[in-house]
Scaffold this active site. Structure first.
Site, PDB file in Angstrom:
ATOM      1  N   ASN A   9      20.439  27.755  29.560  1.00 38.62           N
ATOM      2  CA  ASN A   9      21.393  28.689  30.556  1.00 38.62           C
ATOM      3  C   ASN A   9      20.573  29.418  31.198  1.00 38.62           C
ATOM      4  OD1 ASN A   9      22.681  31.207  31.307  1.00 38.62           O
ATOM      5  ND2 ASN A   9      24.267  30.721  29.634  1.00 38.62           N
ATOM      6  N   ASP A  69      21.906  34.318  21.148  1.00 38.51           N
ATOM      7  CA  ASP A  69      23.241  33.900  21.226  1.00 38.51           C
ATOM      8  C   ASP A  69      24.123  35.203  21.570  1.00 38.51           C
ATOM      9  OD1 ASP A  69      24.966  31.536  20.544  1.00 38.51           O
ATOM     10  OD2 ASP A  69      26.072  32.990  19.359  1.00 38.51           O
ATOM     11  N   SER A  70      24.928  35.063  22.337  1.00 38.47           N
ATOM     12  CA  SER A  70      25.711  36.184  22.839  1.00 38.47           C
ATOM     13  C   SER A  70      27.343  35.816  23.003  1.00 38.47           C
ATOM     14  CB  SER A  70      25.108  36.781  24.269  1.00 38.47           C
ATOM     15  OG  SER A  70      24.917  35.724  25.025  1.00 38.47           O
ATOM     16  N   GLY A 152      28.578  33.765  33.604  1.00 40.18           N
ATOM     17  CA  GLY A 152      29.675  33.928  32.576  1.00 40.18           C
ATOM     18  C   GLY A 152      30.892  34.712  33.059  1.00 40.18           C
ATOM     19  N   TYR A 153      31.269  35.583  32.208  1.00 39.38           N
ATOM     20  CA  TYR A 153      32.242  36.596  32.182  1.00 39.38           C
ATOM     21  C   TYR A 153      31.876  37.799  33.324  1.00 39.38           C
ATOM     22  CZ  TYR A 153      34.253  34.056  28.594  1.00 39.38           C
ATOM     23  OH  TYR A 153      34.826  32.903  27.588  1.00 39.38           O
ATOM     24  N   ASP A 154      30.804  37.736  33.900  1.00 41.93           N
ATOM     25  CA  ASP A 154      30.212  38.915  34.734  1.00 41.93           C
ATOM     26  C   ASP A 154      31.196  39.389  35.735  1.00 41.93           C
ATOM     27  OD1 ASP A 154      27.829  39.172  33.330  1.00 41.93           O
ATOM     28  OD2 ASP A 154      26.433  38.369  34.824  1.00 41.93           O
ATOM     29  N   LYS A 173      22.210  45.358  36.065  1.00 42.80           N
ATOM     30  CA  LYS A 173      22.856  44.925  34.936  1.00 42.80           C
ATOM     31  C   LYS A 173      21.473  44.781  33.730  1.00 42.80           C
ATOM     32  CE  LYS A 173      24.660  40.667  32.761  1.00 42.80           C
ATOM     33  NZ  LYS A 173      24.724  39.134  32.720  1.00 42.80           N
ATOM     34  N   HIS A 178      23.745  44.149  27.109  1.00 38.84           N
ATOM     35  CA  HIS A 178      23.638  43.956  25.798  1.00 38.84           C
ATOM     36  C   HIS A 178      22.329  42.977  25.613  1.00 38.84           C
ATOM     37  CE1 HIS A 178      25.598  40.904  28.122  1.00 38.84           C
ATOM     38  NE2 HIS A 178      25.434  39.846  27.175  1.00 38.84           N
ATOM     39  N   ARG A 179      22.017  42.108  26.476  1.00 38.78           N
ATOM     40  CA  ARG A 179      20.897  41.449  26.512  1.00 38.78           C
ATOM     41  C   ARG A 179      19.529  42.254  26.731  1.00 38.78           C
ATOM     42  NH1 ARG A 179      22.694  38.001  29.338  1.00 38.78           N
ATOM     43  NH2 ARG A 179      23.767  37.013  27.668  1.00 38.78           N
TER      44      ARG A 179
HETATM   45  P1  IMP Z   1      26.075  30.953  23.843  1.00 38.96           P
HETATM   46  O1  IMP Z   1      25.012  32.330  23.674  1.00 38.96           O
HETATM   47  O2  IMP Z   1      25.225  29.596  24.376  1.00 38.96           O
HETATM   48  O3  IMP Z   1      26.956  30.406  22.915  1.00 38.96           O
HETATM   49  O4  IMP Z   1      26.748  31.263  25.199  1.00 38.96           O
HETATM   50  C1  IMP Z   1      27.293  32.669  25.522  1.00 38.96           C
HETATM   51  C2  IMP Z   1      28.428  32.906  26.420  1.00 38.96           C
HETATM   52  O5  IMP Z   1      28.995  33.921  26.385  1.00 38.96           O
HETATM   53  C3  IMP Z   1      27.781  32.446  27.830  1.00 38.96           C
HETATM   54  O6  IMP Z   1      28.206  31.197  28.026  1.00 38.96           O
HETATM   55  C4  IMP Z   1      28.915  33.333  28.583  1.00 38.96           C
HETATM   56  O7  IMP Z   1      30.417  32.690  28.786  1.00 38.96           O
HETATM   57  C5  IMP Z   1      29.036  34.663  27.841  1.00 38.96           C
HETATM   58  N1  IMP Z   1      28.215  35.575  28.057  1.00 38.96           N
HETATM   59  C6  IMP Z   1      27.077  36.038  27.211  1.00 38.96           C
HETATM   60  N2  IMP Z   1      26.186  36.855  27.766  1.00 38.96           N
HETATM   61  C7  IMP Z   1      26.741  37.172  29.116  1.00 38.96           C
HETATM   62  C8  IMP Z   1      26.797  37.939  30.109  1.00 38.96           C
HETATM   63  O8  IMP Z   1      25.649  38.638  30.185  1.00 38.96           O
HETATM   64  N3  IMP Z   1      27.233  37.781  31.072  1.00 38.96           N
HETATM   65  C9  IMP Z   1      28.631  37.066  31.151  1.00 38.96           C
HETATM   66  N4  IMP Z   1      28.767  36.180  30.169  1.00 38.96           N
HETATM   67  C10 IMP Z   1      28.033  36.299  29.112  1.00 38.96           C
END
Ligand code: IMP
Length: 195
Positions: A9, A69-70, A152-154, A173, A178-179
């Protein structure tokens, strides 16, 4: 010291590299190593998925591995999309995912649009020694997309105490997300570990 970052990512890679930039480590991505990082994310929790990705990375490269993972948890949707944030729609792309969230929350008032991002980072030092670091960021879902930074959902997440989405906040940000919170803990750990 070289550390493998087990993710493809680009958004995550950018943020993680920026936050860890002042540490004396070299972060290697799958692209740097000219490998494909593949790991099925079928766990029921962020911890399970982060653990799986870290162990897979360590096994694949032999380097100490960082994974994360987030996801976004929306109160009104009982915590969804949660661990399934990346694949909330069949097309698994950000545009469709955002569209789905906005349509599920259509007509819902601000007080009921509460949400939080959660991030779990796993650091696999060896197959037997895996450390976890966690971070959360509370906020709410906006009524429309705003901004084009981040990923993502930013464009639809407004952190608590702010009026702008993550996608409008840009660099800021990385101070409150969270990250960032999980990475600050990882950073503290690595600073001691590297001594
Ligand atoms: P995974 O951890 O690869 O399953 O992906 C986590 C998904 O959560 C991402 O593809 C985004 O859709 C969303 N996500 C996680 N962190 C963020 C963020 O910091 N901003 C926006 N979307 C996030």
């Amino acid at each position: 010291m070289k550390i493998f970052l087990a993710t493809n990512n680009k958004g995550k890679i950018k943020e993680i590299k920026e936050i860890l930039s002042d540490l004396n480590i070299e972060i290697l991505t799958p692209r740097d190593l000219k490998i494909k990082f593949i790991c099925k994310e079928d766990g029921d929790s962020f911890y399970e998925n982060a653990y799986k990705k870290a162990i897979t990375g360590l096994l694949q490269t032999g380097y100490i591995t960082i994974s994360e993972d987030s996801g976004l948890m929306i109160d009104y949707l009982k915590g969804a999309p949660g661990v399934k944030s990346a694949r909330f729609t069949k097309k698994k792309n950000n545009k469709e995912n955002i569209k789905k969230v906005l349509s599920l929350l259509k007509g819902i008032k601000k007080e009921q649009r509460k949400a939080k991002f959660k991030c779990v980072i796993a650091l696999a030092l060896s197959f037997k020694k895996v450390k976890f670091f966690e971070g959360e960021c509370e906020g709410y879902i906006s009524e429309k997309e705003m901004g084009n930074k981040g990923f993502g959902y930013d464009p639809i997440f407004i952190p608590k105490g702010y009026k702008k989405t993550f996608a409008l906040l840009g660099e800021e940000k990385n101070k409150i997300s969270h990250r960032a919170k999980a990475l600050f803990q990882l950073k503290n750990f690595l600073q001691t570990f590297l001594k």
